[in-house]
Design an enzyme around this catalytic site. Structure first.
Site, mmCIF file in Angstrom:
data_model
loop_
_atom_site.group_PDB
_atom_site.id
_atom_site.type_symbol
_atom_site.label_atom_id
_atom_site.label_comp_id
_atom_site.label_asym_id
_atom_site.label_seq_id
_atom_site.Cartn_x
_atom_site.Cartn_y
_atom_site.Cartn_z
ATOM 1 N N TRP A 325 0.840 -1.208 0.000
ATOM 2 C CA TRP A 325 0.000 0.000 0.000
ATOM 3 C C TRP A 325 0.870 1.250 0.000
ATOM 4 O O TRP A 325 0.527 2.270 -0.615
ATOM 5 C CB TRP A 325 -0.903 0.006 1.236
ATOM 6 C CG TRP A 325 -1.772 1.220 1.362
ATOM 7 C CD1 TRP A 325 -3.030 1.395 0.868
ATOM 8 C CD2 TRP A 325 -1.448 2.452 2.036
ATOM 9 N NE1 TRP A 325 -3.515 2.655 1.183
ATOM 10 C CE2 TRP A 325 -2.558 3.314 1.900
ATOM 11 C CE3 TRP A 325 -0.337 2.904 2.741
ATOM 12 C CZ2 TRP A 325 -2.586 4.599 2.447
ATOM 13 C CZ3 TRP A 325 -0.358 4.190 3.284
ATOM 14 C CH2 TRP A 325 -1.480 5.018 3.133
ATOM 15 N N HIS A 326 2.027 1.169 0.667
ATOM 16 C CA HIS A 326 2.873 2.355 0.786
ATOM 17 C C HIS A 326 3.614 2.708 -0.496
ATOM 18 O O HIS A 326 4.015 3.859 -0.664
ATOM 19 C CB HIS A 326 3.880 2.170 1.928
ATOM 20 C CG HIS A 326 3.298 2.390 3.285
ATOM 21 N ND1 HIS A 326 2.656 1.396 3.990
ATOM 22 C CD2 HIS A 326 3.244 3.499 4.061
ATOM 23 C CE1 HIS A 326 2.240 1.882 5.146
ATOM 24 N NE2 HIS A 326 2.574 3.150 5.211
ATOM 25 N N GLY A 327 3.802 1.767 -1.377
ATOM 26 C CA GLY A 327 4.502 2.137 -2.602
ATOM 27 C C GLY A 327 4.814 0.947 -3.486
ATOM 28 O O GLY A 327 4.849 -0.203 -3.038
#
Length: 481
Positions: A325-327
């Site tokens: 989700w973060h990258g």
């Protein structure tokens, strides 16, 4: 539009005055003003992405209405999947298309069947991960019949695009925030004052602590091979405080700003670096995302209701998805995997819920055991942040190798003019947070403890620090997610 910009300093009071003195007779007009202000706020970067957020809003609003009128279980599930696929499809295209294409091509090349694929020059819309999860919470809760679908499109637009938390959270649940747009709001002086205090504290964390830590962290991460292990360790510690003060500072400003308009947003951070184990850390770090994954992914997967192996599987899924989700980078996936490995012993020993209260509740100083637990947990988190900050996996390995090299005890190689003032700032910051760890934020209910002259002194000192001690301006880290 940045919270720590002149643009926002002009934007906020104008919207505030219009909200309370021009549109205050009608909830509908207040909500419409919020929609207009939020679209202006979001479109300040790139107006083209307004069509994307409007499309996402329109899809989930329509599906919510359809779910409210549909009783057939199969059709309801089909409607839910339309929302999930549309929202995650948009997120996947803008955020992960090139990442998956690159790895797909690499996989076939390793198998001896080289193929080609053209990467696209895709600009990631700011905040897409945040508002996507927010709209999904609405559709899922309507599907679960935890929330009645709204027929007020303006209120729903305001819920999705609410400017204080639009681009970096907290990720609000529809069950919590959406009903607030349907209720009359009256100006609450005490709440607004406390909101201003939280904004001031958030700005000071961002400008004074995070931006100054960024200067040192950027030196070590951008020139890793030039520094000894001791300097790399310090750089990783400074990045840990940079990302914490940057992101929690944004959340403080968002929550405080929302209170100026009569809204209550959920808490997003609860002094996570005072955690005694990694499980406690995740109950205190990015709370809105952690609880979102718990309620909408972990529990539907079976949660802890199955056997040990099923529980382990679910934990790994949650942390790996959180990393992704973060990258779109393997460094984020490994960061999530590493935290899953940290969590595993606690899960197997059934100690993942042993620290649910505030550390040192009955005394000012922590016990020797608590202090050791805090330092050890912080060390584990710092090692994880190396993957989070590194450019790629090879850079992360290079940085970690340097941290544990024979030069770990060498003198710090950055000039004392940079490190000593920064260490002093951190010492003051940590002391303030420790002394106020039982509060929602350090300046909460200040009037109960300090007389007016002392309160004003504190406010002026923080304001002066923002202008005198500000570091090189940095974009909020979580804007890239």
């Amino acid at each position: 539009m940045l919270f720590n910009s002149i643009d926002f300093a002009l934007f906020l009071p104008i919207v505030f005055l219009l909200y309370w003195f021009v549109t205050n007779k009608s909830i509908w007009w207040q909500n419409l003003l919020i929609v207009g202000a939020s679209y202006l706020f979001y479109g300040w970067w790139d107006w083209r992405f307004l069509f994307l957020i409007f499309f996402s809003t329109l899809v989930d609003y329509g599906i919510g209405l359809a779910l409210g009128n549909e009783a057939h279980a199969g059709k309801r599930k089909a409607l839910l999947w339309v929302s999930v696929l549309v929202n995650l499809g948009l997120l996947g295209f803008f955020k992960y298309y090139n990442f998956f294409l690159e790895n797909f091509v690499s996989a076939f090349t390793l198998l001896g069947r080289p193929i080609s694929g053209d990467a696209l020059h895709i600009v990631l819309p700011v905040g897409i991960s945040f508002y996507t999860f927010q709209t999904l919470s609405y559709t899922i809760d309507v599907y679960r019949k935890k929330l009645a679908p709204t027929k007020d499109f303006v209120s729903f637009m305001a819920f999705v695009s609410f400017f204080p938390q639009l681009v970096a959270g907290p990720i609000e649940r529809a069950t919590h925030l959406l009903p607030q747009f349907h209720q009359p709001r009256k100006f609450q002086y005490r709440s607004a004052v406390d909101g201003m205090r939280q904004i001031l504290w958030g700005l000071s964390k961002k400008v004074v602590v995070a931006d100054n830590c960024a200067e040192f962290a950027n030196l070590t991460f951008n020139h890793t091979s030039d520094y000894a292990g001791s300097t790399l360790w310090l750089g990783a510690v400074f990045f840990a405080f940079q990302i914490y003060c940057d992101f929690s500072g944004y959340s403080d400003i968002a929550i405080g700003t929302a209170r100026l308009f009569g809204f209550d947003l959920m808490r997003n951070f609860a002094f996570p670096y005072f955690s005694r184990d990694v499980a406690e850390f995740w109950r205190r770090w990015h709370i809105s995302l952690s609880t979102w994954f718990r309620d909408y992914l972990y529990i539907p997967l079976g949660g802890s209701r199955g056997g040990t192996m099923l529980n382990i599987r679910n934990i790994f899924i949650i942390f790996i998805v959180s990393g992704l989700w973060h990258g779109a980078n393997w460094t984020f996936i490994v960061w999530g995997l590493l935290h899953a490995l940290y969590f595993l012993p606690l899960l197997l020993l059934k100690r993942n819920r042993q620290h649910v209260g505030t550390v040192a509740e009955a005394s000012f100083f922590p016990s020797a055991k608590e202090a050791t637990q805090i330092i050890f947990t912080f060390g584990l988190v710092v090692l994880g942040w190396v993957f989070f900050r590194a450019h790629d996996m090879s850079h992360a390995v290079q940085y970690l190798t340097g941290m544990f090299s024979s030069s770990i005890l060498a003198p710090i190689e950055i000039e004392a003019q940079i490190t000593l003032p920064l260490l002093l700032i951190l010492a003051v910051f940590i002391s303030v947070e420790w002394c106020t760890k039982h509060k929602l934020h350090p300046l909460e209910k200040l009037e109960q403890k300090w007389k007016r002259p002392m309160r004003l002194t504190i406010y002026y000192m923080l304001a002066a620090a923002i202008f005198v001690l500000e570091g090189q301006p940095q974009a909020f880290i979580y804007f890239q997610f």
